[in-house]
Motif scaffolding. Structure first.
Motif, PDB file in Angstrom:
ATOM      1  N   VAL A 224       0.827  -1.046   0.094  1.00 25.16           N
ATOM      2  CA  VAL A 224       0.104  -0.044   0.055  1.00 25.16           C
ATOM      3  C   VAL A 224       0.884   1.111   0.056  1.00 25.16           C
ATOM      4  O   VAL A 224       1.734   1.528   0.890  1.00 25.16           O
ATOM      5  CB  VAL A 224      -0.996  -0.066   1.123  1.00 25.16           C
TER       6      VAL A 224
ATOM      7  N   VAL B  98      -6.763   3.456   0.182  1.00 26.19           N
ATOM      8  CA  VAL B  98      -6.924   4.288   1.308  1.00 26.19           C
ATOM      9  C   VAL B  98      -7.242   5.804   1.286  1.00 26.19           C
ATOM     10  O   VAL B  98      -6.236   6.525   1.325  1.00 26.19           O
ATOM     11  CB  VAL B  98      -5.801   3.853   2.150  1.00 26.19           C
TER      12      VAL B  98
ATOM     13  N   SER C 291     -12.486   6.730   4.752  1.00 23.46           N
ATOM     14  CA  SER C 291     -13.052   5.458   5.543  1.00 23.46           C
ATOM     15  C   SER C 291     -14.507   5.421   5.550  1.00 23.46           C
ATOM     16  O   SER C 291     -15.060   4.430   5.759  1.00 23.46           O
ATOM     17  CB  SER C 291     -12.681   5.793   6.950  1.00 23.46           C
TER      18      SER C 291
ATOM     19  N   LEU D 158      -6.567  -7.932  10.134  1.00 25.98           N
ATOM     20  CA  LEU D 158      -5.948  -6.843   9.391  1.00 25.98           C
ATOM     21  C   LEU D 158      -6.718  -5.449   9.435  1.00 25.98           C
ATOM     22  O   LEU D 158      -7.896  -5.735   9.083  1.00 25.98           O
ATOM     23  CB  LEU D 158      -5.336  -7.080   7.984  1.00 25.98           C
ATOM     24  N   MET D 159      -6.300  -4.495   9.734  1.00 29.65           N
ATOM     25  CA  MET D 159      -7.084  -3.001   9.734  1.00 29.65           C
ATOM     26  C   MET D 159      -6.196  -2.004   9.327  1.00 29.65           C
ATOM     27  O   MET D 159      -4.898  -1.896   9.695  1.00 29.65           O
ATOM     28  CB  MET D 159      -7.547  -2.860  11.090  1.00 29.65           C
ATOM     29  N   ILE D 160      -6.694  -1.312   8.430  1.00 31.51           N
ATOM     30  CA  ILE D 160      -5.994  -0.158   7.736  1.00 31.51           C
ATOM     31  C   ILE D 160      -6.692   1.205   7.907  1.00 31.51           C
ATOM     32  O   ILE D 160      -8.083   1.218   7.825  1.00 31.51           O
ATOM     33  CB  ILE D 160      -5.575  -0.488   6.177  1.00 31.51           C
ATOM     34  N   TYR D 161      -6.094   2.155   8.235  1.00 26.41           N
ATOM     35  CA  TYR D 161      -6.779   3.442   8.392  1.00 26.41           C
ATOM     36  C   TYR D 161      -6.545   4.326   7.325  1.00 26.41           C
ATOM     37  O   TYR D 161      -5.342   4.560   6.481  1.00 26.41           O
ATOM     38  CB  TYR D 161      -6.180   4.283   9.609  1.00 26.41           C
TER      39      TYR D 161
ATOM     40  N   VAL E   6     -11.106   4.336  10.023  1.00 29.09           N
ATOM     41  CA  VAL E   6     -10.930   2.715   9.443  1.00 29.09           C
ATOM     42  C   VAL E   6     -11.359   2.513   7.954  1.00 29.09           C
ATOM     43  O   VAL E   6     -12.375   2.848   7.871  1.00 29.09           O
ATOM     44  CB  VAL E   6     -11.317   1.447  10.251  1.00 29.09           C
ATOM     45  N   SER E   7     -10.556   2.528   7.048  1.00 24.42           N
ATOM     46  CA  SER E   7     -10.828   2.333   5.675  1.00 24.42           C
ATOM     47  C   SER E   7     -11.120   0.930   5.148  1.00 24.42           C
ATOM     48  O   SER E   7     -11.825   0.618   3.954  1.00 24.42           O
ATOM     49  CB  SER E   7     -10.100   2.920   4.619  1.00 24.42           C
TER      50      SER E   7
ATOM     51  N   THR F 294     -10.972  -3.658   6.683  1.00 22.46           N
ATOM     52  CA  THR F 294     -10.412  -4.760   7.554  1.00 22.46           C
ATOM     53  C   THR F 294     -10.329  -5.948   6.779  1.00 22.46           C
ATOM     54  O   THR F 294     -11.406  -5.936   5.841  1.00 22.46           O
ATOM     55  CB  THR F 294     -11.329  -4.872   8.738  1.00 22.46           C
ATOM     56  N   SER F 295      -9.850  -7.081   7.184  1.00 25.02           N
ATOM     57  CA  SER F 295      -9.727  -8.292   6.585  1.00 25.02           C
ATOM     58  C   SER F 295     -10.884  -8.908   6.854  1.00 25.02           C
ATOM     59  O   SER F 295     -11.140 -10.270   6.149  1.00 25.02           O
ATOM     60  CB  SER F 295      -8.577  -9.115   6.986  1.00 25.02           C
TER      61      SER F 295
END
Length: 335
Positions: A132, A141, A144, A225-228, A234-235, A237-238
């Motif tokens: 990413v 990303v 969110s 997994l979590m991505i901001y 949070v945009s 998550t797995s």
């Protein structure tokens, strides 16, 4: 399971490799009231400050042609609603159709125009893992509250109408292996509608698979997994199942023609919509909806726009999206 990349799981437990995917990211809904669709007019929307360079924008609408009727002179026109995208700038326009007191009922207007973004895929040196960078690739990303995730599926009989539980901004994809059925998603009633003949809803029973993707903020999972996003929310998550575009299919040039899917064995799914309008017998003008079977994409029947009862209308077929590519997802990812 794949040999490399990021795996997420659908609600049915299906593993989807999204490490090499092209997810659609919602950018903005342009309401009908924001667009000037008068004779020869155009409206421009600049997204260069919203998405970075290299991002491809896709504009989707549910009604692609204007069926115009004169209130003072006996005359009818079927005109394309032109959508042009040039370096993240969207222009929506109608060709000039002269002067006069034109009547354009709400039933013949697009509900809105949905602007979606496709981020470039990363190139990695090692050939595996998640990459990413600069808010791009996968996951996108950016915002969110703007990602499209799977919220509903349906697999079963379809006899003409199917009520969906979704918002007006949902992206609905379906697989209907019957080329004689024209498919349309009515965003006002949230119904998927199938026309078996011009103006006839239903009259058939076929197997239908539907995936509904809606805009939602991901729920934070207990693990994974979590991505901001850039806004701090949070945009991705797995635990979520995203809308993943697997191929692009070009629409045929004319009604009655078909375009083959590149991977028919993966259950291709398309978005139902009106692609234009067609006049028959010089007396009736009809909505032209998307149609499909398991191998090909084309056009099917829809509701009646105009009926004059006399042999006076010109034989016109206006399909603005003909020859253009539309996103296709694979049902094999979700079912």
């Amino acid at each position: 399971m794949s040999d490399f990349g990021l795996q997420v799981f659908s609600s049915s437990g299906k593993a989807i490799n999204v490490g090499d995917a092209a997810p659609l990211q919602f950018v903005r809904r342009i309401d009908r009231s924001e667009v000037n669709l008068n004779s020869g007019a155009s409206s421009t929307f600049d997204f260069r400050g919203v998405v970075p360079a290299g991002v491809q924008l896709v504009v989707w609408t549910d009604v692609c042609a204007a069926v115009l009727e004169s209130a003072t002179v006996i005359g009818y026109n079927v005109l394309p609603i032109n959508i042009d995208v040039n370096d993240r700038v969207v222009t929506i326009s109608l060709p000039g159709f002269g002067t006069g007191n034109w009547v354009w009922p709400a039933s013949r207007q697009p509900t809105a125009f949905w602007v979606l973004a496709i981020y470039q895929q990363p190139v990695t040196n090692d050939g595996w893992g998640l990459y990413v960078a600069q808010g791009g690739a996968f996951p996108a990303v950016v915002n969110s509250a703007a990602s499209l995730f799977l919220t509903q599926t349906y697999s079963g009989p379809f006899t003409g109408t199917l009520q969906l539980n979704c918002s007006g901004n949902a992206m609905v994809f379906c697989n209907c292996p019957a080329e004689g059925i024209g498919l349309y998603f009515d965003r006002n009633s949230r119904q998927l509608i199938g026309y078996s003949n011009w103006g006839v809803v239903g009259g058939f029973s076929v197997q239908l698979n539907v995936c509904v993707f809606d805009i939602k903020t991901p729920t934070i999972p207990d693990w994974g997994l979590m991505i901001y996003g850039a806004d701090g929310g949070v945009s991705f998550t797995s635990a979520e199942t995203p809308l993943v575009v697997r191929q692009w299919a070009s629409l045929p040039m004319y009604y009655g023609n078909w375009s083959a899917f590149s991977a028919p064995g993966n259950m291709p799914m398309i978005q139902p919509a009106s692609m234009g309008a067609k006049t028959t017998n010089k007396s009736d003008t009809w909505q032209v909806n998307l149609a499909m079977n398991n191998n090909s994409l084309g056009y099917g029947p829809g509701l009646r726009y105009l009926h004059v009862g006399t042999n006076m209308l010109p034989d016109v077929e206006a399909i603005p999206y003909r020859g253009k590519a539309v996103p296709v997802i694979w049902g094999s990812d979700y079912f």
